[in-house]
Design a protein around this motif. Structure first.
Motif, PDB file in Angstrom:
ATOM      1  N   HIS A 147       0.836  -1.207   0.000  1.00  0.00           N
ATOM      2  CA  HIS A 147       0.000   0.000   0.000  1.00  0.00           C
ATOM      3  C   HIS A 147       0.871   1.258   0.000  1.00  0.00           C
ATOM      4  CE1 HIS A 147      -3.181  -2.842   1.007  1.00  0.00           C
ATOM      5  NE2 HIS A 147      -2.459  -3.238   2.052  1.00  0.00           N
ATOM      6  N   PRO A 148       1.755   1.413  -0.983  1.00  0.00           N
ATOM      7  CA  PRO A 148       2.696   2.549  -0.947  1.00  0.00           C
ATOM      8  C   PRO A 148       2.024   3.912  -0.955  1.00  0.00           C
ATOM      9  CG  PRO A 148       2.675   1.492  -3.118  1.00  0.00           C
ATOM     10  CD  PRO A 148       1.914   0.601  -2.196  1.00  0.00           C
ATOM     11  N   ASP A 149       0.830   3.998  -1.552  1.00  0.00           N
ATOM     12  CA  ASP A 149       0.140   5.282  -1.605  1.00  0.00           C
ATOM     13  C   ASP A 149      -0.429   5.705  -0.263  1.00  0.00           C
ATOM     14  OD1 ASP A 149      -1.596   3.036  -1.928  1.00  0.00           O
ATOM     15  OD2 ASP A 149      -3.226   4.398  -2.492  1.00  0.00           O
ATOM     16  N   ARG A 150      -0.492   4.766   0.704  1.00  0.00           N
ATOM     17  CA  ARG A 150      -1.041   5.072   2.026  1.00  0.00           C
ATOM     18  C   ARG A 150       0.061   5.361   3.053  1.00  0.00           C
ATOM     19  NH1 ARG A 150      -6.285   3.391   2.536  1.00  0.00           N
ATOM     20  NH2 ARG A 150      -6.317   4.929   4.221  1.00  0.00           N
ATOM     21  N   ALA A 151       1.308   5.232   2.650  1.00  0.00           N
ATOM     22  CA  ALA A 151       2.440   5.437   3.564  1.00  0.00           C
ATOM     23  C   ALA A 151       3.099   6.784   3.297  1.00  0.00           C
ATOM     24  CB  ALA A 151       3.464   4.320   3.404  1.00  0.00           C
ATOM     25  N   ALA A 152       3.100   7.657   4.312  1.00  0.00           N
ATOM     26  CA  ALA A 152       3.847   8.905   4.208  1.00  0.00           C
ATOM     27  C   ALA A 152       5.339   8.634   4.350  1.00  0.00           C
ATOM     28  CB  ALA A 152       3.385   9.897   5.267  1.00  0.00           C
ATOM     29  N   SER A 153       5.667   7.642   5.179  1.00  0.00           N
ATOM     30  CA  SER A 153       7.045   7.193   5.344  1.00  0.00           C
ATOM     31  C   SER A 153       7.020   5.849   6.051  1.00  0.00           C
ATOM     32  CB  SER A 153       7.882   8.195   6.150  1.00  0.00           C
ATOM     33  OG  SER A 153       7.499   8.187   7.517  1.00  0.00           O
ATOM     34  N   LEU A 154       8.158   5.167   6.015  1.00  0.00           N
ATOM     35  CA  LEU A 154       8.317   3.876   6.665  1.00  0.00           C
ATOM     36  C   LEU A 154       9.563   3.911   7.535  1.00  0.00           C
ATOM     37  CD1 LEU A 154       7.876   1.659   3.452  1.00  0.00           C
ATOM     38  CD2 LEU A 154       6.084   2.203   5.125  1.00  0.00           C
TER      39      LEU A 154
ATOM     40  N   PRO B 209       9.659   7.384   1.398  1.00  0.00           N
ATOM     41  CA  PRO B 209      10.779   7.697   2.299  1.00  0.00           C
ATOM     42  C   PRO B 209      10.895   6.644   3.393  1.00  0.00           C
ATOM     43  CG  PRO B 209       9.530   9.681   1.831  1.00  0.00           C
ATOM     44  CD  PRO B 209       8.749   8.543   1.237  1.00  0.00           C
ATOM     45  N   THR B 210      12.104   6.107   3.555  1.00  0.00           N
ATOM     46  CA  THR B 210      12.297   4.951   4.432  1.00  0.00           C
ATOM     47  C   THR B 210      13.535   5.124   5.306  1.00  0.00           C
ATOM     48  OG1 THR B 210      11.272   3.465   2.810  1.00  0.00           O
ATOM     49  CG2 THR B 210      12.655   2.447   4.485  1.00  0.00           C
ATOM     50  N   LEU B 211      13.362   4.836   6.592  1.00  0.00           N
ATOM     51  CA  LEU B 211      14.491   4.764   7.512  1.00  0.00           C
ATOM     52  C   LEU B 211      14.612   3.336   8.009  1.00  0.00           C
ATOM     53  CD1 LEU B 211      16.713   6.200   9.222  1.00  0.00           C
ATOM     54  CD2 LEU B 211      14.989   6.417  11.033  1.00  0.00           C
ATOM     55  N   ILE B 212      15.776   2.740   7.833  1.00  0.00           N
ATOM     56  CA  ILE B 212      16.073   1.416   8.373  1.00  0.00           C
ATOM     57  C   ILE B 212      16.940   1.646   9.592  1.00  0.00           C
ATOM     58  CG2 ILE B 212      17.187  -0.803   7.911  1.00  0.00           C
ATOM     59  CD1 ILE B 212      16.723   0.160   4.832  1.00  0.00           C
ATOM     60  N   ILE B 213      16.480   1.176  10.737  1.00  0.00           N
ATOM     61  CA  ILE B 213      17.196   1.453  11.975  1.00  0.00           C
ATOM     62  C   ILE B 213      17.373   0.166  12.780  1.00  0.00           C
ATOM     63  CG2 ILE B 213      15.042   2.147  13.133  1.00  0.00           C
ATOM     64  CD1 ILE B 213      16.753   4.190  14.740  1.00  0.00           C
TER      65      ILE B 213
ATOM     66  N   ILE C 166      16.336  -0.379  -1.567  1.00  0.00           N
ATOM     67  CA  ILE C 166      15.322   0.682  -1.533  1.00  0.00           C
ATOM     68  C   ILE C 166      16.018   2.017  -1.778  1.00  0.00           C
ATOM     69  CG2 ILE C 166      13.543   1.810  -0.146  1.00  0.00           C
ATOM     70  CD1 ILE C 166      13.354  -0.813   1.490  1.00  0.00           C
ATOM     71  N   ARG C 167      15.755   2.626  -2.919  1.00  0.00           N
ATOM     72  CA  ARG C 167      16.507   3.836  -3.289  1.00  0.00           C
ATOM     73  C   ARG C 167      16.115   5.060  -2.477  1.00  0.00           C
ATOM     74  NH1 ARG C 167      13.768   5.672  -8.863  1.00  0.00           N
ATOM     75  NH2 ARG C 167      11.864   4.447  -8.772  1.00  0.00           N
ATOM     76  N   SER C 168      15.045   4.962  -1.715  1.00  0.00           N
ATOM     77  CA  SER C 168      14.622   6.068  -0.847  1.00  0.00           C
ATOM     78  C   SER C 168      14.987   5.807   0.611  1.00  0.00           C
ATOM     79  CB  SER C 168      13.109   6.264  -0.961  1.00  0.00           C
ATOM     80  OG  SER C 168      12.431   5.048  -0.678  1.00  0.00           O
ATOM     81  N   ALA C 169      15.910   4.868   0.850  1.00  0.00           N
ATOM     82  CA  ALA C 169      16.196   4.433   2.220  1.00  0.00           C
ATOM     83  C   ALA C 169      17.525   4.957   2.749  1.00  0.00           C
ATOM     84  CB  ALA C 169      16.200   2.908   2.296  1.00  0.00           C
ATOM     85  N   ALA C 170      17.525   5.238   4.051  1.00  0.00           N
ATOM     86  CA  ALA C 170      18.752   5.504   4.796  1.00  0.00           C
ATOM     87  C   ALA C 170      18.890   4.418   5.850  1.00  0.00           C
ATOM     88  CB  ALA C 170      18.703   6.873   5.463  1.00  0.00           C
ATOM     89  N   LEU C 171      20.122   4.130   6.232  1.00  0.00           N
ATOM     90  CA  LEU C 171      20.406   3.120   7.251  1.00  0.00           C
ATOM     91  C   LEU C 171      21.005   3.801   8.469  1.00  0.00           C
ATOM     92  CD1 LEU C 171      20.726   0.180   8.220  1.00  0.00           C
ATOM     93  CD2 LEU C 171      22.924   0.115   7.004  1.00  0.00           C
TER      94      LEU C 171
ATOM     95  N   GLU D  66       8.641  15.469   6.357  1.00  0.00           N
ATOM     96  CA  GLU D  66       7.558  16.446   6.345  1.00  0.00           C
ATOM     97  C   GLU D  66       7.991  17.792   5.761  1.00  0.00           C
ATOM     98  OE1 GLU D  66       4.980  16.582   9.717  1.00  0.00           O
ATOM     99  OE2 GLU D  66       4.210  14.704   8.911  1.00  0.00           O
ATOM    100  N   SER D  67       9.275  18.064   5.770  1.00  0.00           N
ATOM    101  CA  SER D  67       9.758  19.309   5.172  1.00  0.00           C
ATOM    102  C   SER D  67      10.078  19.138   3.693  1.00  0.00           C
ATOM    103  CB  SER D  67      11.006  19.803   5.915  1.00  0.00           C
ATOM    104  OG  SER D  67      12.086  18.888   5.744  1.00  0.00           O
ATOM    105  N   GLY D  68       9.857  17.936   3.166  1.00  0.00           N
ATOM    106  CA  GLY D  68      10.118  17.672   1.755  1.00  0.00           C
ATOM    107  C   GLY D  68      11.586  17.551   1.418  1.00  0.00           C
ATOM    108  N   ARG D  69      12.415  17.243   2.434  1.00  0.00           N
ATOM    109  CA  ARG D  69      13.859  17.217   2.227  1.00  0.00           C
ATOM    110  C   ARG D  69      14.449  15.805   2.288  1.00  0.00           C
ATOM    111  NH1 ARG D  69      16.703  20.764  -0.095  1.00  0.00           N
ATOM    112  NH2 ARG D  69      18.469  20.460   1.312  1.00  0.00           N
ATOM    113  N   TRP D  70      13.583  14.772   2.241  1.00  0.00           N
ATOM    114  CA  TRP D  70      14.122  13.414   2.266  1.00  0.00           C
ATOM    115  C   TRP D  70      14.544  13.037   0.846  1.00  0.00           C
ATOM    116  CZ3 TRP D  70      15.943  10.794   6.110  1.00  0.00           C
ATOM    117  CH2 TRP D  70      16.291   9.442   5.928  1.00  0.00           C
ATOM    118  N   PRO D  71      15.801  12.651   0.638  1.00  0.00           N
ATOM    119  CA  PRO D  71      16.299  12.453  -0.724  1.00  0.00           C
ATOM    120  C   PRO D  71      16.059  11.057  -1.281  1.00  0.00           C
ATOM    121  CG  PRO D  71      18.091  12.175   0.820  1.00  0.00           C
ATOM    122  CD  PRO D  71      16.866  12.519   1.645  1.00  0.00           C
ATOM    123  N   MET D  72      16.040  10.981  -2.600  1.00  0.00           N
ATOM    124  CA  MET D  72      16.170   9.720  -3.316  1.00  0.00           C
ATOM    125  C   MET D  72      17.656   9.531  -3.618  1.00  0.00           C
ATOM    126  SD  MET D  72      13.120   8.387  -3.798  1.00  0.00           S
ATOM    127  CE  MET D  72      13.259   7.351  -5.247  1.00  0.00           C
ATOM    128  N   ARG D  73      18.078   8.289  -3.733  1.00  0.00           N
ATOM    129  CA  ARG D  73      19.488   8.036  -4.021  1.00  0.00           C
ATOM    130  C   ARG D  73      19.860   8.588  -5.397  1.00  0.00           C
ATOM    131  NH1 ARG D  73      19.935   2.426  -3.489  1.00  0.00           N
ATOM    132  NH2 ARG D  73      19.911   2.870  -1.260  1.00  0.00           N
TER     133      ARG D  73
END
Length: 294
Positions: A109-116, A215-219, A238-243, A273-280
């Protein structure tokens, strides 16, 4: 008591606090929504913070048959909560079992996720360890049904990636173990058999993860050994992910070191939320080490 109802009629108990953009917290196998109390208090000051108990974890319903439990249902249960809230999107934050559910929610459901925010995700993922992981899941389910929840908690709480929590915060660890012993043995056994044991390996999801742009954060903690290599795999795929790796930390990072966990997750949400999360940048993907390949 507030409940969201799934498409197969299972009631999921939830609590919420605060206003603003919704953040849904999805707990691990050994925890429940109470595990996210430090996050509910912190993020409830800025967001509509929501935590719920997975199916099989009272006061949510405990379906009797294993057929009511699966990885797909776990992901879609997040959607049921989101729909009940009347929200179009939410930031979804999960740990371990909840981290897997968060990833699959994003895939389904990617359209329902603001971020992961995918935390402590990777147990049983490595292909050469799949059979051993399934055998352990069988042992866990059998132990739960035969010995009961409290006896199980006395052993499971001291796993190799949980002792870090005991060493840092004995009082917090004791509370965690007590709450684990209060779970439903049947619900936990069915969760092991239906969700944990049968979920697909992350290595079988690479093609799907490559399509993900949420936008994805892996922690993860740096002593959460089963999650380190799978964390790198998700970062690569995931090209939108940070580790983000928390130092000297085990599996239960959100309660083992809540201040540091909240800071990292909070920074992530702020950037999204500030629109500053990058794609790789595509230039960062190369078979060359230095970019000087002939």
């Amino acid at each position: 008591m507030p409940y969201a109802t799934t498409d197969d009629g299972v009631r999921l108990y939830f609590e919420e606090t605060g206003t603003g953009h919704p953040v849904i917290f999805v707990h691990e196998f050994a925890g429940d929504m109470r595990s996210y109390e430090p996050q509910m208090r912190h993020f409830g000051k800025r967001y509509r913070a929501v935590a719920y108990n997975a199916r099989g974890f009272p006061p949510s319903d405990v379906p009797e048959h294993v057929s009511s439990y699966s990885q797909a249902r776990a992901a879609d249960d997040i959607l049921a909560v989101l729909d009940h809230l009347g929200e179009k999107q939410a930031h979804v934050v999960g740990l371990s079992m909840g981290g897997f559910a968060t990833l699959h929610f994003g895939l389904r459901h990617p359209d329902r996720a603001a971020s992961l925010c995918i935390g402590g995700c990777g147990y049983g993922a490595e292909l050469e360890k799949r059979e051993g992981f399934k055998k352990e899941a069988d042992i866990i389910a059998k132990t739960l049904l035969e010995g009961g929840m409290k006896a199980f908690a006395e052993k499971y709480a001291y796993g190799p990636t949980r002792v870090q929590f005991e060493n840092k915060d004995p009082r917090g660890f004791a509370e965690f173990k007590t709450m684990l012993g209060e779970h439903s043995a049947l619900g936990s056994a069915n969760t092991q058999a239906g969700v944990q044991r049968e979920r697909p390996s992350l290595y079988a999801l690479v093609d799907e993860m490559k399509k993900l742009t949420v936008p994805t954060l892996i922690i993860t903690g740096d002593e959460d050994w089963p999650c380190l290599l799978p964390g790198i795999l998700m970062k690569q795929s995931i090209r939108s992910a940070a580790l983000s790796v928390m130092p000297n930390a085990g599996h239960t990072i959100n309660i083992e070191d809540p201040e540091e966990y909240n800071r990292r997750v909070g920074d992530f949400l702020h950037h999204v939320e500030s629109g500053r999360w990058p794609m790789r940048d595509p230039r960062a993907i190369s078979t060359s080490i230095t970019g000087m390949k002939a």
